[in-house]
Write an enzyme that holds these catalytic residues in place. Sequence first.
Site, short mmCIF file in Angstrom:
data_model
loop_
_atom_site.label_atom_id
_atom_site.label_comp_id
_atom_site.label_asym_id
_atom_site.label_seq_id
_atom_site.Cartn_x
_atom_site.Cartn_y
_atom_site.Cartn_z
N ASP A 79 -0.08 0.89 -0.16
CA ASP A 79 0.33 0.12 0.91
C ASP A 79 -0.47 -0.66 2.13
O ASP A 79 -0.37 -1.70 2.42
CB ASP A 79 1.62 0.42 1.72
CG ASP A 79 2.52 -0.28 2.62
OD1 ASP A 79 2.74 -1.31 2.46
OD2 ASP A 79 2.15 0.10 4.07
N ASP A 85 -2.98 4.35 3.79
CA ASP A 85 -2.59 5.27 3.20
C ASP A 85 -2.31 5.45 1.51
O ASP A 85 -2.68 4.46 1.05
CB ASP A 85 -1.25 5.44 3.89
CG ASP A 85 -0.17 4.44 3.54
OD1 ASP A 85 -0.68 3.58 2.94
OD2 ASP A 85 1.08 4.46 4.29
N TYR A 117 9.28 1.39 7.04
CA TYR A 117 9.80 0.10 6.82
C TYR A 117 11.12 -0.02 6.52
O TYR A 117 11.73 0.00 5.60
CB TYR A 117 9.09 -0.54 5.66
CG TYR A 117 7.47 -0.54 5.49
CD1 TYR A 117 7.03 -1.65 6.07
CD2 TYR A 117 6.59 0.29 4.98
CE1 TYR A 117 5.57 -2.09 5.96
CE2 TYR A 117 5.36 0.15 4.92
CZ TYR A 117 4.67 -1.16 5.50
OH TYR A 117 3.63 -1.35 5.67
N GLU A 160 -5.76 -0.84 11.27
CA GLU A 160 -5.16 -0.50 9.60
C GLU A 160 -4.95 -1.89 8.86
O GLU A 160 -4.06 -2.53 9.32
CB GLU A 160 -4.04 0.49 9.65
CG GLU A 160 -3.17 0.69 8.27
CD GLU A 160 -2.43 1.90 8.20
OE1 GLU A 160 -2.58 2.45 7.17
OE2 GLU A 160 -2.00 2.27 9.08
#
Length: 466
Positions: free
Chosen positions: A58, A61, A210, A449
Amino acid sequence: MPMTHGANYGEALTNTLLYFEAQRSGKLPSDQRVNWRGDSALRDGSDVHVDLTGGYYDAGDNMKFGFPLAFTTTMLAWSSIEMESELKAHNESQNVLAAIKWATDYLINAHPEPNVLYGQVGDGYADHACWMRPEDMTTPRPCYRIDAQHPGSDLAGETAAAMAAASLAFAQYDASYAGKLIGHAKDLFEFAKARPGLYQSSISNAGGFYASSGYDDELFWAAAWLHRATDDQIYLDYLNGAYGTGGQRTVFSWDDKFVGAQVLMAKLALEGKRDGSNKLDEFKGMAEDFICNCAQMGSNNFKKTPGGLLWFLPWNALQYTTTASFVLSAYSKYLKTANTPINCPSGTLQASDLLNLARAQVDYILGSNPKGMSYMVGFGTNYPKKSHHRGASIVSIKKSITAVSCNEGYSTWYNNPAPNPNVLTGALVGGPDENDAYGDERTNFQQSEPVIATVAPFVGVLAAVA
């Protein structure tokens, strides 16, 4: 502030597709171009006796989250369909199809029965507690699903949209694969309608990362894509019969696809399709409302940073900028074809204005900003060197086969002041704050990120402006 020119847009476009290769999970193909990565997570799905290898990690990670993964796939497919001639001109059309297929092959496997869809691989909390390369991670890889007893209309609906959009991308290259995708899309849409519910009620682990705020938007979005892929009136009938249009939206994102559905319906209205009601025009009005607000000509204009970036929300801010820029790019084409402008509350927008607005956002992201910083890793000379990304921040398995343990990853690599040893070419970091500030630190994950959902629409935007 340095300006970006056509050749550079092409380079940035090439980079985005390299980023998707760097995010690949599973057994890497022989034509893999990002060579610091290796095979990983080859037993995903073994606990449920389904092959759930493949797909994409994703973000920074090693998680496979089905909800944003499906949205990423839909936006890659939309980029491929809408900007097909531009992608061909830059010799990237096959790379885009390969990026889509890496996702759809996984999604097909994740949908083994009409009312069963695997929506996550990995435990988000256990994964985030470790800093490990995907190639030698030892964190648990449980697989989570929705089914008739444990529904998730949002997850099923988004995956239906992804399959339907991808079927259009593959239609002229691989008719049998496109047909397979449409079959899955139809089944998933029926599942989503018949078993209403939020997917995090069934996959609670996903809720911490999410959580979906509703599923009406995914049902609209899936119906809009199924209509575009099949031209079957039943999907328009669904949209006409459903309540409302989603109204005025303030973002277009992995959680809120109303703007996407509104834009697809507006395309039909601009093409002169009439359905007896005024619903298509209502959708068009909402799509144009969003565009006017992007252009600072609306009734509720979106925020811009002092440096000119469309800025919506603080967490991974660029994900909203890239989707809004995609809407501007696609709608510019629709207006050009229809030879018509948008009449905003405070001015008129032509097709060329929309493309110029999108280009200005691209220029900011690629370095024309107060910091003189490119927010695309590996692009230009001044780009983020310490993005929050496990694989990029730990020595490549190709250089050191010695396993890096869960905690050692944190002590030796996460907390290392040096730049990441592997350049995550084409990644877009979360981006600047509302005052154009950015901190290039691995620990600053709100800004540093990179996430796959941010880059997928940017593929289409770069193709449009290149």
